[in-house]
Scaffold this active site. Structure first.
Site, PDB file in Angstrom:
ATOM      1  N   LYS A   9       0.654  -0.939  -0.003  1.00 27.63           N
ATOM      2  CA  LYS A   9       0.189   0.049   0.045  1.00 27.63           C
ATOM      3  C   LYS A   9       0.919   1.118  -0.045  1.00 27.63           C
ATOM      4  O   LYS A   9       1.762   1.308   0.870  1.00 27.63           O
ATOM      5  CB  LYS A   9      -0.784  -0.045   1.293  1.00 27.63           C
ATOM      6  CG  LYS A   9      -1.654   1.097   1.417  1.00 27.63           C
ATOM      7  CD  LYS A   9      -2.792   1.048   2.653  1.00 27.63           C
ATOM      8  CE  LYS A   9      -2.263   1.029   3.861  1.00 27.63           C
ATOM      9  NZ  LYS A   9      -3.253   1.541   4.917  1.00 27.63           N
ATOM     10  N   SER A  25      -4.500   4.542 -17.203  1.00 31.29           N
ATOM     11  CA  SER A  25      -3.540   3.991 -16.179  1.00 31.29           C
ATOM     12  C   SER A  25      -2.964   4.875 -14.917  1.00 31.29           C
ATOM     13  O   SER A  25      -3.770   5.816 -14.858  1.00 31.29           O
ATOM     14  CB  SER A  25      -2.077   3.544 -17.110  1.00 31.29           C
ATOM     15  OG  SER A  25      -1.646   4.856 -17.431  1.00 31.29           O
ATOM     16  N   THR A  57      -7.121   0.189 -11.693  1.00 34.31           N
ATOM     17  CA  THR A  57      -6.467   0.345 -13.021  1.00 34.31           C
ATOM     18  C   THR A  57      -5.062  -0.302 -12.865  1.00 34.31           C
ATOM     19  O   THR A  57      -4.939  -1.422 -12.266  1.00 34.31           O
ATOM     20  CB  THR A  57      -6.282   2.149 -13.392  1.00 34.31           C
ATOM     21  OG1 THR A  57      -5.700   2.138 -14.601  1.00 34.31           O
ATOM     22  CG2 THR A  57      -5.556   2.698 -12.486  1.00 34.31           C
ATOM     23  N   TYR A  58      -4.187   0.079 -13.777  1.00 34.88           N
ATOM     24  CA  TYR A  58      -2.717  -0.471 -13.695  1.00 34.88           C
ATOM     25  C   TYR A  58      -1.827   0.561 -13.427  1.00 34.88           C
ATOM     26  O   TYR A  58      -1.978   1.647 -14.034  1.00 34.88           O
ATOM     27  CB  TYR A  58      -2.534  -1.421 -14.980  1.00 34.88           C
ATOM     28  CG  TYR A  58      -2.587  -0.644 -16.137  1.00 34.88           C
ATOM     29  CD1 TYR A  58      -1.282  -0.241 -16.667  1.00 34.88           C
ATOM     30  CD2 TYR A  58      -3.818  -0.674 -16.877  1.00 34.88           C
ATOM     31  CE1 TYR A  58      -1.325   0.377 -17.963  1.00 34.88           C
ATOM     32  CE2 TYR A  58      -3.878   0.002 -18.053  1.00 34.88           C
ATOM     33  CZ  TYR A  58      -2.507   0.573 -18.709  1.00 34.88           C
ATOM     34  OH  TYR A  58      -2.651   1.109 -19.906  1.00 34.88           O
ATOM     35  N   GLY A  73      -6.822   8.740 -18.446  1.00 33.50           N
ATOM     36  CA  GLY A  73      -7.742   7.933 -19.003  1.00 33.50           C
ATOM     37  C   GLY A  73      -9.096   8.264 -18.148  1.00 33.50           C
ATOM     38  O   GLY A  73      -9.304   9.202 -17.594  1.00 33.50           O
ATOM     39  N   ALA A  74      -9.854   7.427 -18.003  1.00 33.72           N
ATOM     40  CA  ALA A  74     -11.085   7.195 -17.302  1.00 33.72           C
ATOM     41  C   ALA A  74     -10.951   7.562 -15.797  1.00 33.72           C
ATOM     42  O   ALA A  74     -11.467   8.121 -15.073  1.00 33.72           O
ATOM     43  CB  ALA A  74     -12.055   6.018 -17.654  1.00 33.72           C
ATOM     44  N   ALA A  75      -9.572   7.035 -15.297  1.00 30.69           N
ATOM     45  CA  ALA A  75      -9.348   7.223 -14.022  1.00 30.69           C
ATOM     46  C   ALA A  75      -9.066   8.607 -13.636  1.00 30.69           C
ATOM     47  O   ALA A  75      -9.486   9.144 -12.239  1.00 30.69           O
ATOM     48  CB  ALA A  75      -8.023   6.680 -13.660  1.00 30.69           C
TER      49      ALA A  75
END
Length: 118
Positions: A9, A25, A57-58, A73-75
């Site tokens: 974490k 990402s 995401t990655y 992107g969407a994140a």
């Protein structure tokens, strides 16, 4: 039986960039990846401390020492620059291994600088 346990974490990472039009990402400073034992292209769960959003995401590498935590992107719709995130990886473990396992926790401060590693 297998249990899915917290593996690592990054705690209270500050979003430094958000780019809706970039391929999706999360860019993370390579120093932070090393400290948390995270890898490029690894699946991550993100929790936005500021607004309660939870998303996945990655990882992609961001320049070493930059302090970068970028959402792409969407994140990028899930957080704003300056928001605090908890970024986690999880792993399946046997019951025996799970009993002994302790996750790697990296506590971050201003500028996404490492304050402590547990």
């Amino acid at each position: 039986m297998q249990r899915v346990m917290l593996r690592a974490k990054l705690h209270r990472a500050t979003v430094t960039e958000a780019d809706l039009h970039y391929e999706g990402s999360c860019g993370i400073d390579e120093d932070l990846l090393d400290a948390a034992d995270m890898r490029e292209f690894e699946y991550i769960e993100l929790y936005n401390v500021n607004n309660g959003e939870r998303f996945s995401t990655y990882i992609i590498k961001a320049p070493r020492g930059s302090g970068t935590v970028s959402l792409n992107g969407a994140a990028a719709r899930k957080a704003q620059v300056g928001d605090l995130l908890i970024i986690c990886t999880y792993a399946p473990m046997s019951e025996e291994h799970a009993r002994l396992h302790r996750p790697r926790v990296v506590l971050l401060g201003p500028g996404n600088r490492i304050q402590a590693i547990r």
